[in-house]
Structure formats: C-alpha cells, structure tokens
Design a protein around this motif. Structure first.
Motif, PDB file in Angstrom:
ATOM      1  N   ALA A 141      -7.143  -8.637  11.470  1.00 40.53           N
ATOM      2  CA  ALA A 141      -5.749  -9.054  11.392  1.00 40.53           C
ATOM      3  C   ALA A 141      -5.349  -9.529  10.002  1.00 40.53           C
ATOM      4  N   ASP A 142      -6.306 -10.107   9.260  1.00 38.68           N
ATOM      5  CA  ASP A 142      -5.977 -10.642   7.933  1.00 38.68           C
ATOM      6  C   ASP A 142      -5.734  -9.551   6.900  1.00 38.68           C
ATOM      7  N   LYS A 143      -6.058  -8.315   7.244  1.00 38.36           N
ATOM      8  CA  LYS A 143      -5.891  -7.205   6.293  1.00 38.36           C
ATOM      9  C   LYS A 143      -4.641  -6.376   6.580  1.00 38.36           C
ATOM     10  N   ALA A 191       9.680   8.099   5.288  1.00 39.44           N
ATOM     11  CA  ALA A 191       8.574   8.475   4.411  1.00 39.44           C
ATOM     12  C   ALA A 191       8.096   7.270   3.614  1.00 39.44           C
ATOM     13  N   PHE A 192       9.027   6.437   3.177  1.00 40.21           N
ATOM     14  CA  PHE A 192       8.659   5.225   2.444  1.00 40.21           C
ATOM     15  C   PHE A 192       7.862   4.288   3.340  1.00 40.21           C
ATOM     16  N   ARG A 237       2.439   2.046   4.808  1.00 44.56           N
ATOM     17  CA  ARG A 237       1.298   1.848   5.715  1.00 44.56           C
ATOM     18  C   ARG A 237      -0.036   2.108   5.012  1.00 44.56           C
ATOM     19  N   GLU A 238      -0.015   2.920   3.953  1.00 46.40           N
ATOM     20  CA  GLU A 238      -1.246   3.141   3.191  1.00 46.40           C
ATOM     21  C   GLU A 238      -1.723   1.849   2.536  1.00 46.40           C
ATOM     22  N   TYR A 239      -0.814   0.907   2.367  1.00 43.35           N
ATOM     23  CA  TYR A 239      -1.131  -0.402   1.783  1.00 43.35           C
ATOM     24  C   TYR A 239      -1.163  -1.488   2.864  1.00 43.35           C
ATOM     25  N   GLU A 240      -1.191  -1.023   4.125  1.00 41.05           N
ATOM     26  CA  GLU A 240      -1.213  -1.904   5.314  1.00 41.05           C
ATOM     27  C   GLU A 240       0.052  -2.769   5.408  1.00 41.05           C
ATOM     28  N   LEU A 241       1.149  -2.297   4.847  1.00 41.35           N
ATOM     29  CA  LEU A 241       2.445  -2.962   4.947  1.00 41.35           C
ATOM     30  C   LEU A 241       3.251  -2.277   6.047  1.00 41.35           C
ATOM     31  N   PHE A 261       2.649  -5.204  -1.987  1.00 44.24           N
ATOM     32  CA  PHE A 261       4.020  -4.840  -2.356  1.00 44.24           C
ATOM     33  C   PHE A 261       4.092  -4.412  -3.826  1.00 44.24           C
ATOM     34  N   ARG A 262       3.372  -5.114  -4.668  1.00 42.12           N
ATOM     35  CA  ARG A 262       3.357  -4.756  -6.096  1.00 42.12           C
ATOM     36  C   ARG A 262       2.738  -3.370  -6.288  1.00 42.12           C
ATOM     37  N   ALA A 263       1.620  -3.126  -5.626  1.00 41.48           N
ATOM     38  CA  ALA A 263       0.946  -1.827  -5.752  1.00 41.48           C
ATOM     39  C   ALA A 263       1.827  -0.698  -5.231  1.00 41.48           C
ATOM     40  N   LEU A 264       2.546  -0.963  -4.130  1.00 43.99           N
ATOM     41  CA  LEU A 264       3.457   0.059  -3.582  1.00 43.99           C
ATOM     42  C   LEU A 264       4.558   0.370  -4.597  1.00 43.99           C
ATOM     43  N   ALA A 265       5.128  -0.659  -5.214  1.00 45.47           N
ATOM     44  CA  ALA A 265       6.172  -0.448  -6.238  1.00 45.47           C
ATOM     45  C   ALA A 265       5.603   0.355  -7.409  1.00 45.47           C
TER      46      ALA A 265
END
Length: 395
Positions: A32-34, A344-345, A350-354, A386-390
């Motif tokens: 859950a923490d990830k 699509a966004f 989801r690739e970043y678990e967001l 969020f930073r990595a996704l941006a």
C-alpha cells in the motif's frame, strides 16, 4: 427478462470505482505504501469526537427499541426541528421541521428531489465539470441532462452559455458548490447573475424553474471563503445536503432535503418529495445516526488537514509545471493533463503508481481529478512520482 438499462449500469462501473479497485489490486501486489491512490472522495479526517461520544451514549443509555426502531417516514421530527433551527440561525431563513426530509445521504436527496419535480419532457441543467452520477439520477427520474460549459480559465459559471441553455423544457438547475471535481466555490456575483437569468426565464416561460443546490462540501472551505446560501438569492430553491463530508460519515448515509418556504407552492413540493421518497423506498433513514446527527449539528471535522494537503499538493504541482485550478473548497484538485487525452495521461500516471481520475465523464475532457483526502504522508511520498511524470512530458 430484466432491464437492459439497469444491466448496463450494473456492469459498467464509474471510472472512479474502476480506478479504486485497480488501486486495491496494486496495493496487494506491491504494498500500500508504494501506491498513490487519489481516486476516491472518501474523507480521511476522523469524525469529530462528539460523534463517537454521542453514539456511545445513545447505545449505552437509550431505549434500544426506540433507538433502532422506525422514525417518521420523512425523518425524526426532533432532528428536523434542530436542523431547521440551525439553518435559520446560520443563514437567516425561516424553515420549520415541515420543510425538511431526512435522507440516506446526498445521493438520495438528489434522486428524491429530481423524482419529485420531473414531468415528461423535462430537462435539468448542470455545469461542467459535474459529478457523473448526475446523469444517472436525472435520466432515471425520466428527464434529460443538459450540460453548460463553465469558464475554462477558472471554472466559474459562464452565464452567457447558461442563458442559452435554458429553454421552455428546463425544469431545474443543479448547482454544486464547492464543486466536485474542481473544488471551485461559485462567487456571489455569479450566483446573483445566475438567479437573475432564472427569474427572467421563469417570467418568459410562465412556469417555475427550480434551483437544486447540491452542497455536501459546504463546510469544507479554506481561507475564509464564503459559500452563498442559495435560498437567500432565489425563491424556488431546494437544498440537498449530506453529513458525509462535514462529519466524516460517508458510510452512515445521513443527509436531508430542505425546501425553501418561499418556493412556489412549497407545501405541494414537499408533499411531492415525501411521495418520491415513498416511491423510491427512501423512507426512515437510519435511526441511530439520525440521533447521532441531532447531537452533533454544527460540528465539523478538522478542515485544516485538508487545507494543509491542498497547499502542499497545489504548490508542488504548479512548481513542476502542471496547470492546476486552485480549489477554495472540497478536497479535490483539478489538473490539466499533460497531453490532450486525459485517459492516456491517467494510464501513463499509473506507470508511476499515481491513480488520477480522468475527467471526461465529469464533462471536462483533458483534465484529471486528484482527491487529496488522503494522509499528508501519502502526498509527501507521491511528490517525486508527480515530478517524474512531469519530466516524462518534458516539463
């Protein structure tokens, strides 16, 4: 054999629920923490201590047969009197118990109100972005939903667009402020302009047009922002309210309908509300929590935690290059997707678990909703993602 319309509703869950279930699956797989689940608008702040105290006292000291028995179909008279007195004191109106109908949450408030008002050929207008279930509720009542686009810069009501949407078939307008999903609080100036248009259109078409105020987030506002009480601006108003957010009791399903005493033939409207509640089976809301609410009117969960979450998330995401609509209320952040297709966004996120809800079903393609009614720790842990996704989009 069965209603295909109901089969479709039962098998095609909302995008919010689908994302929530996906999140549960991922949490089981990787921990859950990830997983950074921002899908569901489920209050993360505990109920005020008064709620627990009231429940315990009632269970320990009240007559069990009375506590767990039926109330009046429209709700306990004592609770309705207390709610009416509170509303009158807060907003300067003159309601009595006979203006109020206790419901199983805001969804029941809306479905009952729509059923009470709808005649063949009726239309109800709402403003994008809007809670997707409005369409289900309106169509189930036998009416059609008309969506008026809001101002794309700040998501306030665009009164020019709204006026063009009003026709002779318009029975009512559903207004949600603070708004789900944008967190926007509609300003008093826009409310006055909206109500002026409704007054004009009522005279033009020769029949009442009702303003349905859907306001489960009324108390969840920040920085001293005021939410106009619509009964003070327009006579033909019906307020649909829930204690799910203010008292952090979404699972207990207690809300109400309040019919303005200034509405045209308000007693007939109230009778139709009672009839609609009866026809839908929404009578006698859970009696234990009717009594709990009666002891907790005016209490609110700790809104400062949501404000802290809002500020943390809004400030970080705008720094990373996201365009965010600054929310003055509720617990949602509305963010423009970093590509045209919000679905699509959302899939990329989801690739970043967001887990971010695409807003197409809210009537606003190109945006996602982030529910920040989560732990502050989760938001802090999610910021690198969020930073990595941006950065993946060149921000």
């Amino acid at each position: 054999m069965v209603s295909e319309k109901m089969v479709k509703l039962g098998t095609n869950r909302s995008v919010i629920r689908d994302l929530f279930e996906y999140g549960n699956q991922r949490k089981a797989e990787i921990g859950a923490d990830k997983v950074f689940d921002f899908s569901l608008g489920n209050p993360s702040v505990p109920a005020p201590p008064a709620v627990r105290e009231a429940a315990l006292d009632l269970l320990q000291n009240e007559d069990e047969l009375l506590l767990h028995g039926y109330t009046s179909a429209q709700g306990d008279a004592g609770l309705r009197e207390k709610i009416a007195a509170y509303i009158n004191g807060q907003h300067g109106v003159h309601l009595t118990a006979d203006n109020l109908y206790i419901t199983v949450g805001a969804a029941a408030s809306l479905t009952i109100s729509l059923k009470a008002l709808t005649e063949e050929g009726d239309e109800f207008i709402t403003f994008a972005p809007f809670f997707p279930e409005y369409r289900v509720f309106v169509e189930n009542a036998g009416a059609s939903l008309v969506v008026a686009d809001s101002d794309p810069e700040d998501f306030q009501i665009d009164c020019g667009v709204f006026e063009k949407a009003v026709t002779a078939h318009t029975k009512g307008v559903i207004l949600n402020s603070p708004n789900n999903p944008s967190g926007v609080v509609i300003t008093e100036d826009r409310i006055r302009e909206l109500c002026g248009i409704l007054e004009k259109k009522q005279r033009e078409y020769g029949h009442p047009i009702f303003l349905i105020s859907d306001e489960p987030y009324r108390e969840l506002v920040y920085d001293g922002v005021k939410v106009p009480y619509l009964m003070n601006y327009y006579d033909n108003t019906i307020v649909c309210y829930s204690y799910s957010k203010s008292l952090s009791l979404p699972g207990e399903r207690i809300g109400y309908i309040a019919v303005s005493e200034k509405a045209a033939e308000w007693k007939k409207i109230y009778a139709a509300v009672c009839g609609a509640g009866r026809s839908l089976g929404y009578v006698c809301a859970p009696s234990l929590f009717q009594q709990v609410v009666a002891r907790c009117i005016g209490q609110t969960s700790d809104v400062s935690i949501y404000k802290k979450n809002r500020d943390l998330l809004y400030n970080a995401l705008t720094e990373y290059g996201y365009r965010c609509i600054r929310p003055d209320g509720a617990f949602y952040l509305f963010v423009e997707a970093l590509e045209k297709d919000a679905n699509a966004f959302s899939a990329k996120a989801r690739e970043y678990e967001l887990l971010l809800v695409p807003a197409d079903s809210f009537g606003t393609p190109g945006f996602v909703r982030i529910s920040y009614c989560v732990s502050t720790e989760q938001i802090e842990r999610s910021l690198p993602a969020f930073r990595a996704l941006a950065e993946a989009y060149g921000k």
